[in-house]
Design an enzyme around this catalytic site. Structure first.
Site, PDB file in Angstrom:
ATOM      1  N   ASP A  17      45.474  -9.767  66.044  1.00 49.22           N
ATOM      2  CA  ASP A  17      46.759 -10.047  66.691  1.00 49.22           C
ATOM      3  C   ASP A  17      46.577 -10.314  68.187  1.00 49.22           C
ATOM      4  OD1 ASP A  17      49.481 -10.428  66.708  1.00 49.22           O
ATOM      5  OD2 ASP A  17      49.969  -8.302  66.910  1.00 49.22           O
ATOM      6  N   ASN A  19      46.934 -13.561  69.735  1.00 47.47           N
ATOM      7  CA  ASN A  19      46.491 -14.911  70.120  1.00 47.47           C
ATOM      8  C   ASN A  19      47.498 -15.586  71.044  1.00 47.47           C
ATOM      9  OD1 ASN A  19      44.482 -14.370  68.319  1.00 47.47           O
ATOM     10  ND2 ASN A  19      45.041 -15.950  66.839  1.00 47.47           N
ATOM     11  N   TRP A  22      47.590 -13.927  74.504  1.00 45.62           N
ATOM     12  CA  TRP A  22      46.376 -14.293  75.255  1.00 45.62           C
ATOM     13  C   TRP A  22      46.562 -15.679  75.881  1.00 45.62           C
ATOM     14  CZ3 TRP A  22      42.927 -18.338  74.979  1.00 45.62           C
ATOM     15  CH2 TRP A  22      41.748 -18.195  75.714  1.00 45.62           C
ATOM     16  N   ASN A  65      54.581 -15.053  58.248  1.00 47.30           N
ATOM     17  CA  ASN A  65      54.237 -16.050  59.272  1.00 47.30           C
ATOM     18  C   ASN A  65      54.757 -17.458  58.943  1.00 47.30           C
ATOM     19  OD1 ASN A  65      51.040 -14.491  60.038  1.00 47.30           O
ATOM     20  ND2 ASN A  65      52.963 -14.284  61.135  1.00 47.30           N
TER      21      ASN A  65
HETATM   22  C1  IPE Z   1      50.304  -9.789  61.709  1.00 45.15           C
HETATM   23  O1  IPE Z   1      50.598 -10.220  62.989  1.00 45.15           O
HETATM   24  C2  IPE Z   1      49.825 -10.938  60.867  1.00 45.15           C
HETATM   25  C3  IPE Z   1      48.505 -11.466  61.204  1.00 45.15           C
HETATM   26  C4  IPE Z   1      47.700 -11.011  62.117  1.00 45.15           C
HETATM   27  C5  IPE Z   1      48.097 -12.599  60.409  1.00 45.15           C
HETATM   28  P1  IPE Z   1      52.066 -10.652  63.418  1.00 45.15           P
HETATM   29  O2  IPE Z   1      51.968 -11.079  64.811  1.00 45.15           O
HETATM   30  O3  IPE Z   1      52.624 -11.619  62.448  1.00 45.15           O
HETATM   31  O4  IPE Z   1      52.865  -9.271  63.270  1.00 45.15           O
HETATM   32  P2  IPE Z   1      54.191  -8.790  63.990  1.00 45.15           P
HETATM   33  O5  IPE Z   1      55.184  -9.900  63.838  1.00 45.15           O
HETATM   34  O6  IPE Z   1      53.859  -8.507  65.407  1.00 45.15           O
HETATM   35  O7  IPE Z   1      54.568  -7.537  63.259  1.00 45.15           O
HETATM   36  C1  IPE Z   2      47.810 -13.454  65.546  1.00 48.16           C
HETATM   37  O1  IPE Z   2      48.254 -13.758  66.822  1.00 48.16           O
HETATM   38  C2  IPE Z   2      47.581 -14.694  64.700  1.00 48.16           C
HETATM   39  C3  IPE Z   2      48.554 -14.855  63.608  1.00 48.16           C
HETATM   40  C4  IPE Z   2      49.527 -14.032  63.296  1.00 48.16           C
HETATM   41  C5  IPE Z   2      48.412 -16.057  62.794  1.00 48.16           C
HETATM   42  P1  IPE Z   2      49.779 -14.049  67.135  1.00 48.16           P
HETATM   43  O2  IPE Z   2      50.029 -15.490  66.928  1.00 48.16           O
HETATM   44  O3  IPE Z   2      50.647 -13.143  66.341  1.00 48.16           O
HETATM   45  O4  IPE Z   2      49.852 -13.692  68.671  1.00 48.16           O
HETATM   46  P2  IPE Z   2      50.975 -12.859  69.421  1.00 48.16           P
HETATM   47  O5  IPE Z   2      51.160 -11.573  68.660  1.00 48.16           O
HETATM   48  O6  IPE Z   2      52.218 -13.700  69.399  1.00 48.16           O
HETATM   49  O7  IPE Z   2      50.434 -12.627  70.783  1.00 48.16           O
HETATM   50 MG    MG Z   3      51.373 -11.264  66.679  1.00 49.83          MG
END
Ligand code: IPE
Ligand code: IPE
Ligand code: MG
Length: 238
Positions: A17, A19, A22, A65
């Site tokens: 989590d 990305n 960052w 997602n």
């Molecule tokens: C969990 O992260 C799913 C993955 C890492 C693929 P999310 O970013 O979707 O989770 P929430 O929304 O913060 O709970």
């Molecule tokens: C995790 O990073 C990747 C996926 C869930 C696909 P995020 O995209 O959730 O990054 P944040 O949580 O918004 O920073």
């Molecule tokens: Mg996330």
């Protein structure tokens, strides 16, 4: 009986989590964070090999997602395709078996075909296991298991009174994979976000503030050291 884990965890599961955060911090679009996150995946696969971890499950895309903007989903699918193309040879070199858990049928056809091809080509490897959770949800997995169990009861091949833990496990996406010993979540959130709800029952949890795109071998080794200092009791005293 307490169990102090002196050996490394056999199975590590990671919620990759942070990305987007960052990328935002760098003033870049979210997809840049996902792009660099792919480097982190390569690093943890290497790190697990070095540390003697047999199974690595990575939460790459959740069933939830799919509600993200179309552009972001498209970008993630493209990255997944590139990841498979660029890393298949390393799976062969290191005899790592690729598997997928989740609702594979939800993914674009091209990605499904590529995944199936790499899974088939690596199916006989036993040195390491890389399990990608794609269109995965812990509740969806249990729903899918319950449906199969329901069908078996209906056709008379399963007695409801014979259902036990093992019956449930046998209907999960990867029944033969041992439960994770250690679950790592990056970027600080203290939640499961629907990851491996059944399998994480007795996993040790480790949350780091490091964003996934910055996560490297050294961070993995820190998590493994923290795990080794834990006392796993599994419900027993002391
Ligand atoms: C969990 O992260 C799913 C993955 C890492 C693929 P999310 O970013 O979707 O989770 P929430 O929304 O913060 O709970
Ligand atoms: C995790 O990073 C990747 C996926 C869930 C696909 P995020 O995209 O959730 O990054 P944040 O949580 O918004 O920073
Ligand atoms: Mg996330």
């Amino acid at each position: 009986m307490k169990k102090d884990p002196i050996s490394p965890p056999r199975h590590i599961a990671i919620i990759m989590d942070g990305n987007g955060r960052w990328a935002k911090q760098q003033g870049w679009p979210r997809i840049k964070g996902h792009e660099r996150g792919a480097e982190s995946v390569r690093a943890v696969v290497r790190g697990c090999r070095e540390a003697g971890v047999e199974y690595l499950t990575l939460y790459a895309f959740s069933v939830e997602n799919w509600i993200r903007p179309r552009d972001e989903i498209g970008g993630l699918m493209k990255l997944l395709r590139l990841f498979l193309e660029n890393n298949e040879h390393e799976l062969h070199e290191n005899q790592i078996r690729l598997r997928v858990i989740g609702r594979l049928g939800d993914l674009p056809m091209l990605i499904q075909r590529r995944l199936k091809k790499v899974m088939a080509a690596t199916a006989s490897y036993t040195k390491g296991h890389l399990i990608l959770a794609l269109s995965y949800g812990g509740r969806a997995e249990l729903v899918d298991a319950m449906r199969q169990i329901g069908h078996k009861i209906k056709d008379g091949s399963l007695d409801p009174d014979a259902i036990d833990d093992q019956t449930i496990v046998q209907h999960l996406y990867a029944p033969d994979v041992p439960d994770p010993d250690l679950m790592i979540r990056t970027s600080g959130e203290m939640r499961l976000s629907n990851f491996l709800l059944w399998q994480l029952s007795y996993a040790e949890l480790y949350v780091t503030d490091v964003f996934w795109p910055d996560f490297r071998e050294q961070h993995l080794y820190e998590a493994i050291e923290a795990y080794k200092a834990r006392h796993r009791r599994f419900g027993d005293v002391e």
